[in-house]
Design a protein around this motif. Structure first.
Motif, mmCIF file in Angstrom:
data_model
loop_
_atom_site.group_PDB
_atom_site.id
_atom_site.type_symbol
_atom_site.label_atom_id
_atom_site.label_comp_id
_atom_site.label_asym_id
_atom_site.label_seq_id
_atom_site.Cartn_x
_atom_site.Cartn_y
_atom_site.Cartn_z
ATOM 1 N N ASN A 95 0.901 -1.380 -0.303
ATOM 2 C CA ASN A 95 0.010 -0.013 0.157
ATOM 3 C C ASN A 95 0.566 1.543 0.069
ATOM 4 O OD1 ASN A 95 -3.471 -1.247 0.234
ATOM 5 N ND2 ASN A 95 -2.313 -2.401 1.618
ATOM 6 N N ASN A 99 0.816 4.704 -2.731
ATOM 7 C CA ASN A 99 0.478 5.340 -2.609
ATOM 8 C C ASN A 99 1.766 6.256 -2.417
ATOM 9 O OD1 ASN A 99 -1.898 4.939 -1.345
ATOM 10 N ND2 ASN A 99 -0.921 4.438 0.643
ATOM 11 N N ASN A 102 0.766 7.105 -6.374
ATOM 12 C CA ASN A 102 -0.956 7.875 -7.081
ATOM 13 C C ASN A 102 -0.195 9.197 -6.870
ATOM 14 O OD1 ASN A 102 -3.637 7.772 -6.795
ATOM 15 N ND2 ASN A 102 -3.814 8.425 -5.187
#
Length: 245
Positions: A95, A99, A102
């Motif tokens: 994750n 992230n 992103n």
């Protein structure tokens, strides 16, 4: 509907976002490269081997963010803990890496704006004028913001994106579930729906879902691969299909 390049039985068109409607696929690829290269350089040192376009095409393109992280790292023999969706971008987790990517892609989009493929927008307008229903199907959690940025939100009757998929617990491409959900929300089924995709994972989803027609959009010179993964027809741009393009 020969003027649209589609079989007569098609009543709904399901469009991928990145690489089909917008040029953001190159932005995503650049953000993935920056993310993975930094991670691999720190981990591998002198043995560092960079993330390449072929890696993006095979392991990442079209997949939900966390799936892309897992898929590519597995190809390099790397396994990370899952972590949590709220992990900071420097966390050494699936994750965390997702992230980080992103954050980078959002910064790149804000810096350079979002550009649409005009041929696609004209084709979608022609499709709607012929009475066909339309949906956007994307693994991106930023889908709505991107559509608003190009003024195209009203071109779609249904939106199935990363946010909706998470809410409904729908597995992403290459599973067909997001496309099937879009068809169902439009009041039809796979046999009467056409899928428009540029990613190999999207082709796999179209084939697995047994959709009535699958169009591969070849933006990066992978026409043969798109056909091998299930495209009924491959075009360089949706303008090639007809409509008002």
């Amino acid at each position: 509907m020969t003027q649209l390049g589609l079989p007569e039985e098609i009543v709904a068109c399901l469009f991928d976002l990145d690489g089909v409607v917008t040029r953001t696929a190159v932005v995503h690829a650049a953000a993935w490269k920056e993310t993975f290269d930094a991670f691999l350089r720190e981990r591998e040192g002198d043995r560092f081997r960079p993330f390449e376009q072929a890696d993006y095409d095979e392991y990442v393109d079209g997949l939900p963010r966390a799936d892309g992280v897992r898929s590519f790292l597995a190809s390099r023999g790397v396994e990370l803990p899952e972590g949590d969706p709220g992990d900071p971008p420097d966390a050494p987790t699936v994750n965390g890496l997702g992230n980080r990517k992103n954050d980078l892609v959002l910064a790149k989009i804000r810096a350079g704006g979002v550009e649409a493929y005009d041929g696609t927008l004209r084709y979608i307008e022609a499709v709607r004028e012929q009475g066909l229903r339309t949906a956007i199907v994307s693994s991106s959690a930023n889908c709505r913001d991107v559509l608003r940025a190009i003024g195209a939100e009203d071109l779609f009757d249904v939106r199935i994106d990363g946010v909706v998929a998470a809410e409904r617990h729908l597995p992403g491409k290459p599973h067909p579930d997001t496309f099937l959900a879009a068809a169902q929300d439009l009041g039809t089924d796979a046999a009467h729906s056409a899928v428009f995709e540029d990613a190999l994972a999207g082709m796999d989803a179209g084939r697995a879902g047994r959709f009535g027609y699958v169009v591969g959009v070849d933006r990066v010179g992978q026409a043969e691969a798109l056909s091998a993964h299930g495209a009924d027809r491959v075009v360089k741009d949706l303008a090639d299909l007809g409509g008002r393009a």
